[in-house]
Design an enzyme around this catalytic site. Sequence first.
Site, PDB file in Angstrom:
ATOM      1  N   ILE A 140      29.880   6.544  98.157  1.00 45.98           N
ATOM      2  CA  ILE A 140      31.133   7.172  98.576  1.00 45.98           C
ATOM      3  C   ILE A 140      31.277   8.414  97.715  1.00 45.98           C
ATOM      4  CG2 ILE A 140      33.623   6.886  98.838  1.00 45.98           C
ATOM      5  CD1 ILE A 140      33.135   3.891  99.254  1.00 45.98           C
ATOM      6  N   THR A 147      39.930  12.180  96.829  1.00 47.09           N
ATOM      7  CA  THR A 147      39.503  13.530  97.198  1.00 47.09           C
ATOM      8  C   THR A 147      40.372  14.097  98.316  1.00 47.09           C
ATOM      9  OG1 THR A 147      37.270  12.810  96.624  1.00 47.09           O
ATOM     10  CG2 THR A 147      37.460  14.921  97.727  1.00 47.09           C
ATOM     11  N   TYR A 189      48.348   3.333  86.642  1.00 42.81           N
ATOM     12  CA  TYR A 189      49.506   3.545  85.788  1.00 42.81           C
ATOM     13  C   TYR A 189      50.164   2.237  85.342  1.00 42.81           C
ATOM     14  CZ  TYR A 189      53.722   5.579  83.771  1.00 42.81           C
ATOM     15  OH  TYR A 189      54.718   5.921  82.901  1.00 42.81           O
ATOM     16  N   TYR A 217      38.162  -0.804  95.072  1.00 41.51           N
ATOM     17  CA  TYR A 217      37.774   0.485  94.486  1.00 41.51           C
ATOM     18  C   TYR A 217      38.158   0.491  93.018  1.00 41.51           C
ATOM     19  CZ  TYR A 217      37.952   5.659  93.886  1.00 41.51           C
ATOM     20  OH  TYR A 217      37.808   6.945  93.451  1.00 41.51           O
TER      21      TYR A 217
END
Length: 293
Positions: free
Chosen positions: A203, A45, A107, A133
């Site tokens: 979160i 974010t 990726y 995460y």
Amino acid sequence: MIQGSIVAMVTPMFPGGTIDWGRLDRLVDFHAAAGTDAIVAVGTTGEAATLDDGEHISVIARVVERAAGRLKVIGGTGSNSTREALDLTREAKEVGVDACLLVTPYYNKPTQQGLYEHYRLIADSVDVPQILYNVPGRTACDMKNETVARLADEENIVGIKDATGDLARGEELIGMVADRLTVYSGDDATAIEFMLRGAKGNISVTANVCPETMHKACAAALAGEADLARTLDATMVELHKLLFLEANPIPVKWALQEMGLVDAGIRLPLTVLAEQHHEPLRAALRRSGAIRD
């Protein structure tokens, strides 16, 4: 242990993309006053993908300085390069973060063994609390619960942000690691239910615009006050959805601009929110109480 409402805070920018340091300070103050328990600085974010390394650490350092102990600060230090993630984590420790948040390498599509070795190396190399995460919807890399369980014995790995939105999977994860790791939600739409099943915090993107309500909802969930937690969450349900009308953080930066908290800046390849989404999001902000006429 960091618990409760943890805002994944935006990085305010002027039109053109220059960082707006004054508004960054004011956002930290806004969250401290609203009861937010912790800030993630320069996560998804916070546009980590388009900040250069110097800006990345400067923003984290500024948030630490401005927070001044009023709330915890978690630095986003993940990367698809293990070397870069290691360097960012070292630098974040030096500027005084309470913990670091490290997204799975995106990726590259590493194997589960690659993920294990990536996180183990960083944990063994930098003596700072680290939160894993997992957000496969963005990274094309899904860290399996079994891999998290393997990492749970690493001394510096203290938690995981599970942004899968899969409550059954999340509940299984809690059962596997709750005695060793703190499990956090990373999905606003399911966060309160996840916390009622044992997660210790959220979160959150929505906390950018409804910090006080999110704090109260998380506190109620942690206290086992299910009815209150769900009632509070119901006032934000529409925002949980509409803040993802376009890729995060496009909608939430527009919402904060509408609230008068940030300017219109966002960095390419992200663009400002398409006009057809303005009124639905504006109406949802009004209904939630985030803005008033």
